[in-house]
Design a protein around this motif. Sequence first.
Motif, PDB file in Angstrom:
ATOM      1  N   ILE A 183       0.616  -1.217  -0.123  1.00  0.00           N
ATOM      2  CA  ILE A 183      -0.013  -0.084  -0.054  1.00  0.00           C
ATOM      3  C   ILE A 183       0.892   1.114   0.094  1.00  0.00           C
ATOM      4  CG2 ILE A 183      -1.910   1.263   1.111  1.00  0.00           C
ATOM      5  CD1 ILE A 183      -2.718  -1.284   0.327  1.00  0.00           C
ATOM      6  N   SER A 192      -7.373   3.505  -2.532  1.00  0.00           N
ATOM      7  CA  SER A 192      -5.980   3.479  -2.022  1.00  0.00           C
ATOM      8  C   SER A 192      -5.171   2.924  -3.253  1.00  0.00           C
ATOM      9  CB  SER A 192      -5.975   2.272  -0.988  1.00  0.00           C
ATOM     10  OG  SER A 192      -6.622   2.392   0.142  1.00  0.00           O
ATOM     11  N   LYS A 231      -0.489   4.593  -0.923  1.00  0.00           N
ATOM     12  CA  LYS A 231      -1.038   5.875  -0.070  1.00  0.00           C
ATOM     13  C   LYS A 231      -2.411   5.184   0.548  1.00  0.00           C
ATOM     14  CE  LYS A 231       0.590   9.131  -3.333  1.00  0.00           C
ATOM     15  NZ  LYS A 231       0.492  10.197  -4.198  1.00  0.00           N
ATOM     16  N   ILE A 232      -2.966   5.575   1.673  1.00  0.00           N
ATOM     17  CA  ILE A 232      -3.979   4.877   2.400  1.00  0.00           C
ATOM     18  C   ILE A 232      -4.923   6.117   2.723  1.00  0.00           C
ATOM     19  CG2 ILE A 232      -2.746   3.078   3.369  1.00  0.00           C
ATOM     20  CD1 ILE A 232      -2.654   4.675   6.115  1.00  0.00           C
ATOM     21  N   SER A 233      -6.362   5.709   2.569  1.00  0.00           N
ATOM     22  CA  SER A 233      -7.310   6.646   2.883  1.00  0.00           C
ATOM     23  C   SER A 233      -8.472   5.863   3.152  1.00  0.00           C
ATOM     24  CB  SER A 233      -7.617   7.684   1.801  1.00  0.00           C
ATOM     25  OG  SER A 233      -8.670   8.745   2.165  1.00  0.00           O
ATOM     26  N   THR A 234      -9.404   6.185   4.284  1.00  0.00           N
ATOM     27  CA  THR A 234     -10.741   5.657   4.534  1.00  0.00           C
ATOM     28  C   THR A 234     -11.875   6.569   4.749  1.00  0.00           C
ATOM     29  OG1 THR A 234     -10.356   5.698   6.805  1.00  0.00           O
ATOM     30  CG2 THR A 234      -9.438   3.730   5.783  1.00  0.00           C
TER      31      THR A 234
END
Length: 314
Positions: free
Chosen positions: A259, A303, A261-264
């Motif tokens: 991963i 992501s 770049k992460i984003s939720t």
Amino acid sequence: MLLQSGINIPPLPDGLTVQVFLAGTSTLASVTDKTGAAITQPFAVSGGRYEFDSGAQPVDIKLGGEEVSPDDVWNGGDPLWIYSTGGGSPYDFALGSASGAVVGAGESLDSKDFCSLFQANDAGPTDWNTSFGTYPMGVNFFRSSSVRAQLAMGYGGHLAYRVTSGAGVFSGWRRVYDRENILGIVAQSSGVPSGAIIERGSNSNGEYVKFADGTLICTGSVISVAGANTDNSLAKSPSGVTWTFPISFIDLPTLSFFIDKISTAETGVFPIGVARLTGGTVSVSSATTIYVWYNKPGSVVQSQIALTAIGRWF
């Protein structure tokens, strides 16, 4: 035309005699020093070198051979001829534009049986590899019919060399690499590298690096699918994505992902890894069913997945 010995390894011995003849004759040439004063022949090496000006006259140079003490020490009393126009025995060195230094149409480079500079009037003479350019020019080294070497460069091409084996058979031409041709288009013929050492490229699917030994490395990124993740047993992104490699492999590569770049979209839901599902495919050109895995079900956004594939291009 000022000629001089330069720096010799080992240096020429002081006192070694020098004689300058009109090319191809036994007539002594008229030569001067750098001030224009006439030099009386024979003259001697001084300070490890000699120098003279022969004007426009093509000349042959004879070092030693009078069987006096300095010559005995240097070359056993035998003279060494340095030819400016070609010809002579196999150990003479031919320079200039005489017929012995020119490779004519249909003539083989293998026919050069004395030390000489050479230039080809034929764009692709026999025994020359035109992938290194046309109209080769270079140096032929001749110790015997079994011990030979050639160093040449082609017009619009590259510097290359070849040597003989113990049986007197020449190897193939081998390219000399430098900073100008290390990077370029890699190539091979029957498993033997024939192009540059490293090739780098990119397109909309990512970047790749090809090496002359056949290694191929592809890198890229894909975006996972956003949406509701309600699969309590797997906690994965709603559907998988496919990565098409920027260049194809010759056989199946080894893949790795992480991963980038992460984003939720939901508090407490975050990605914990990326992998392929059983049942997907990996081919020489792509990998399918790549999913992001989350710590628990929830609503997830896209992501970015970084990917690497390592294999071979031949």
